[in-house]
Design a protein around this motif. Structure first.
Motif, short mmCIF file in Angstrom:
data_model
loop_
_atom_site.label_atom_id
_atom_site.label_comp_id
_atom_site.label_asym_id
_atom_site.label_seq_id
_atom_site.Cartn_x
_atom_site.Cartn_y
_atom_site.Cartn_z
N ALA A 150 36.72 22.16 29.02
CA ALA A 150 36.79 20.85 28.36
C ALA A 150 35.80 20.73 27.21
CB ALA A 150 36.52 19.75 29.39
N SER B 3 42.89 18.56 36.65
CA SER B 3 44.26 18.45 37.16
C SER B 3 45.06 19.74 36.97
CB SER B 3 44.99 17.30 36.47
OG SER B 3 45.12 17.54 35.07
N GLU B 4 44.47 20.75 36.33
CA GLU B 4 45.18 22.00 36.10
C GLU B 4 45.33 22.81 37.39
OE1 GLU B 4 46.58 22.97 33.38
OE2 GLU B 4 45.83 21.43 32.01
N ALA C 80 34.29 11.56 36.00
CA ALA C 80 35.52 12.33 36.24
C ALA C 80 35.58 12.85 37.67
CB ALA C 80 35.59 13.50 35.25
N ARG D 38 34.74 12.32 30.16
CA ARG D 38 35.53 11.95 31.34
C ARG D 38 37.00 12.29 31.15
NH1 ARG D 38 38.83 7.86 32.97
NH2 ARG D 38 38.73 7.24 35.17
N ALA D 39 37.55 11.92 30.00
CA ALA D 39 38.98 12.18 29.76
C ALA D 39 39.27 13.68 29.72
CB ALA D 39 39.40 11.53 28.44
N SER D 40 38.41 14.44 29.06
CA SER D 40 38.63 15.89 28.98
C SER D 40 38.48 16.55 30.34
CB SER D 40 37.63 16.51 27.98
OG SER D 40 37.79 15.96 26.70
N LEU E 199 38.94 15.14 33.32
CA LEU E 199 40.07 14.77 34.17
C LEU E 199 41.30 15.62 33.85
CD1 LEU E 199 39.86 10.85 34.31
CD2 LEU E 199 39.48 12.48 36.18
N GLU E 200 41.50 15.89 32.57
CA GLU E 200 42.65 16.72 32.19
C GLU E 200 42.52 18.14 32.73
OE1 GLU E 200 44.94 18.22 28.11
OE2 GLU E 200 43.30 16.77 28.01
N VAL E 201 41.29 18.69 32.65
CA VAL E 201 41.08 20.05 33.14
C VAL E 201 41.13 20.10 34.67
CG1 VAL E 201 39.40 21.93 33.26
CG2 VAL E 201 39.77 20.72 31.11
#
Length: 313
Positions: free
Chosen positions: A235, A209-210, A121, A201-203, A205-207
């Motif tokens: 995450a 971008s906050e 990530a 990785r997905a979690s 990446l989402e955090v």
């Protein structure tokens, strides 16, 4: 907080009740008569009928179920049809290898998977991300037994670094115990490392971008602080969920891995019991494994309160 814990505990009790009913009916309604198997192929109908009476198989299903639940609550899982020994005694003899393999596998999977996911990530789109994503895809694609034979050939037969098969109890020494578990644990952990790494990785990446992460970066927060103090904690809920769910897949993987590495664990016990239709052993192992799985998921649910304070209110 208290109401959340109470709801989770009540749902756990309900799930265990449904599991008990399912296990009981699954084996009772399956083809095959345990009384006939105990009596042997040449036994007369009178002998089979007497054995059925002694085992209580002539009673109605509700009566059999209530008697079975009553025995379980007293710690009595029944007696093996063929071994003639208490099921709890048979399971306790096989539990250490399975628990050792499972715990070591999950520690390895969670540690390596989370680290890989964080790196992927943080370096999203870079060389590290592509390498780790490719590993994750490969980890999902290759069967566990293929990985096991591959590791045995190179690290046990060719290099002679580790034992080929077998198991030594932890009482024999920490290093001998660990040596016999390294290959099976690595074999079993590869798909779970890939699974946990992809979810992490997905979690992450989402955090990342906050807006609050960009604010932390603008204030001069270090990379370590951003990744571990801010991103990883926020995450954490999906990561904890996938670690808990991994135990479901671990049950099937343990059976295969114990067979490949000749480990005398509970998985091998279940396979032998299924082949001989030893109902009490099958029921006992399924109930214990299901109970452990449900309790682990309860612990995961309760741990959400540590990573997400909103659940407490």
């Amino acid at each position: 907080m208290g109401s959340y814990i109470l709801r989770r505990v009540c749902s756990t009790v309900a799930v265990m009740a449904m599991v008990g009913i399912f296990v009981f009916l699954l084996l009772r309604l399956a083809p095959g008569d345990p009384a006939a198997m105990i009596a042997g192929k040449s036994a007369s109908a009178e002998v089979i009928a007497r054995i059925r009476q002694q085992m209580g198989l002539n009673d109605s299903l509700p009566v059999q179920f209530m008697r079975w639940v009553h025995d379980i609550l007293r710690g009595d899982l029944g007696t093996s049809i063929f071994a003639g020994r208490p099921v709890l005694e048979l399971i306790s003899q096989r539990l250490e290898p399975t628990l050792s393999l499972s715990i070591l596998t999950m520690i390895l999977s969670a540690t390596v998977g989370i680290c890989f996911g964080i790196i992927a990530a943080w370096r999203a789109g870079g060389l590290e991300d592509r390498i780790l994503t490719g590993f994750a895809t490969l980890g999902f694609s290759v069967p566990v037994f293929v990985v096991g034979f591959f590791l045995i050939y190179f690290f046990a037969i060719k290099a002679r670094w580790l034992p080929v098969q077998g198991y030594l109890p932890i009482g024999s020494g920490l290093w001998p115990w660990l040596m016999h578990l390294i290959l099976p644990s690595v074999t079993l952990s590869i798909p779970y490392v890939a699974f946990i790494a992809r979810i992490t990785r997905a979690s992450m990446l989402e955090v990342l971008s906050e807006d609050y992460m960009r604010t932390a970066a603008a204030k001069g927060a270090s990379s370590y602080s951003m990744l571990f103090h801010h991103a990883l904690k926020n995450a954490g809920a999906p990561i904890l969920t996938v670690i808990g769910l991994s135990f479901a897949g671990l049950i099937g993987g343990v059976v295969i891995t114990e067979t490949v590495f000749n480990i005398p664990g509970a998985g091998r016990l279940v396979v032998d019991a299924i082949n001989s239709r030893d109902y009490p052993v099958i029921q006992g192992v399924l109930v214990l494994v299901s109970g452990m799985y449900v309790l682990i998921n309860l612990a995961i649910d309760l741990s959400y309160t540590l990573v997400d304070p909103r659940i407490r209110y």
